[in-house]
Design a protein around this motif. Structure first.
Motif, short mmCIF file in Angstrom:
data_model
loop_
_atom_site.label_atom_id
_atom_site.label_comp_id
_atom_site.label_asym_id
_atom_site.label_seq_id
_atom_site.Cartn_x
_atom_site.Cartn_y
_atom_site.Cartn_z
N GLU A 114 -13.04 61.95 1.36
CA GLU A 114 -12.53 61.51 0.07
C GLU A 114 -11.66 60.30 0.32
OE1 GLU A 114 -9.85 63.08 -3.64
OE2 GLU A 114 -11.14 64.51 -2.59
N ILE A 115 -11.97 59.20 -0.37
CA ILE A 115 -11.26 57.94 -0.19
C ILE A 115 -10.71 57.51 -1.53
CG2 ILE A 115 -11.44 55.53 0.54
CD1 ILE A 115 -13.90 56.38 2.19
N GLU A 116 -9.41 57.23 -1.57
CA GLU A 116 -8.79 56.73 -2.79
C GLU A 116 -8.46 55.26 -2.56
OE1 GLU A 116 -5.19 57.83 -5.82
OE2 GLU A 116 -6.00 59.36 -4.50
N LEU A 117 -9.03 54.39 -3.41
CA LEU A 117 -8.87 52.95 -3.26
C LEU A 117 -7.86 52.43 -4.27
CD1 LEU A 117 -12.66 52.11 -3.08
CD2 LEU A 117 -11.08 52.25 -1.16
N ALA A 118 -7.32 51.26 -3.97
CA ALA A 118 -6.43 50.60 -4.91
C ALA A 118 -7.21 50.33 -6.20
CB ALA A 118 -5.90 49.29 -4.32
N GLY A 119 -6.56 50.35 -7.30
CA GLY A 119 -7.23 50.11 -8.57
C GLY A 119 -7.75 51.39 -9.21
N GLY A 120 -7.44 52.54 -8.62
CA GLY A 120 -7.80 53.80 -9.24
C GLY A 120 -9.18 54.32 -8.88
N HIS A 121 -9.93 53.62 -8.04
CA HIS A 121 -11.25 54.11 -7.65
C HIS A 121 -11.10 55.23 -6.64
CE1 HIS A 121 -13.42 50.92 -9.65
NE2 HIS A 121 -12.62 50.03 -9.10
N ARG A 122 -11.93 56.24 -6.77
CA ARG A 122 -11.94 57.36 -5.82
C ARG A 122 -13.39 57.63 -5.44
NH1 ARG A 122 -8.81 62.50 -7.48
NH2 ARG A 122 -7.13 61.12 -6.93
N MET A 123 -13.60 57.80 -4.14
CA MET A 123 -14.94 58.07 -3.63
C MET A 123 -14.94 59.42 -2.95
SD MET A 123 -15.71 54.35 -1.93
CE MET A 123 -17.27 54.89 -1.28
N ARG A 124 -15.96 60.21 -3.21
CA ARG A 124 -16.15 61.49 -2.52
C ARG A 124 -17.54 61.46 -1.91
NH1 ARG A 124 -13.88 64.46 -7.53
NH2 ARG A 124 -11.66 64.38 -7.08
N ILE A 125 -17.60 61.62 -0.60
CA ILE A 125 -18.86 61.59 0.12
C ILE A 125 -19.05 62.93 0.79
CG2 ILE A 125 -20.18 60.48 1.95
CD1 ILE A 125 -17.42 58.53 0.52
N SER A 126 -20.20 63.55 0.56
CA SER A 126 -20.52 64.83 1.18
C SER A 126 -21.80 64.67 1.98
CB SER A 126 -20.73 65.91 0.12
OG SER A 126 -19.55 66.11 -0.60
N GLY A 127 -21.88 65.38 3.09
CA GLY A 127 -23.08 65.34 3.91
C GLY A 127 -23.12 64.11 4.78
N SER A 128 -24.30 63.77 5.25
CA SER A 128 -24.42 62.62 6.13
C SER A 128 -24.37 61.34 5.30
CB SER A 128 -25.71 62.69 6.93
OG SER A 128 -26.81 62.65 6.05
N TYR A 129 -23.95 60.25 5.93
CA TYR A 129 -23.85 58.97 5.24
C TYR A 129 -24.02 57.85 6.25
CZ TYR A 129 -19.18 59.03 7.25
OH TYR A 129 -18.14 59.09 8.13
N ASP A 130 -24.35 56.69 5.74
CA ASP A 130 -24.50 55.49 6.58
C ASP A 130 -23.16 54.76 6.56
OD1 ASP A 130 -25.20 53.15 7.84
OD2 ASP A 130 -26.56 52.45 6.28
#
Length: 119
Positions: free
Chosen positions: A90-106
């Motif tokens: 889970e990554i919280e970016l400036a500007g209010g964006h939030r990313m949630r990544i589950s499983g494998s990723y590039d």
């Protein structure tokens, strides 16, 4: 052939655009692309004291960078009988964006996505 009309920017819009160029790691070219304006026009606004960002109001590196505690431990192998936990980030970016990544990723695709959201 469609004729282009000249875009008129308000003083507040010019101040906002110029302020964005002062953020660490952001170039004038990136901001110019975001607003579909020529970078030379932004440079012209930056020379005008009415629109140039006040250095005191620009967040410095100490306000953005955060150091988190890290603990390095010896690698242990989990027994084969136990199920492996899902990879979750889970990554919280400036500007209010939030990313949630589950499983494998590039990782490279993730870096491009983050740069796109923060540009």
């Amino acid at each position: 052939m469609a004729r282009r009309t000249k875009r008129l920017w308000t003083d507040e819009e010019k101040r906002s655009i110029c302020f964005q160029t002062a953020a660490p790691g952001v170039s004038v070219a990136q901001v110019a692309r975001r607003y579909a304006v020529n970078a030379n026009l932004i440079f012209k606004w930056l020379r005008d004291p009415r629109f140039a960002p006040d250095p005191a109001s620009v967040p410095g590196p100490s306000e953005e960078a955060r150091f988190l505690p890290v603990e390095i431990v010896a690698e242990t192998k989990a027994p084969a009988a136990e199920p492996v936990a899902d990879n979750r980030i889970e990554i919280e970016l400036a500007g209010g964006h939030r990313m949630r990544i589950s499983g494998s990723y590039d990782p490279e695709a993730l870096v491009r996505l983050i740069r796109g959201l923060t540009a």
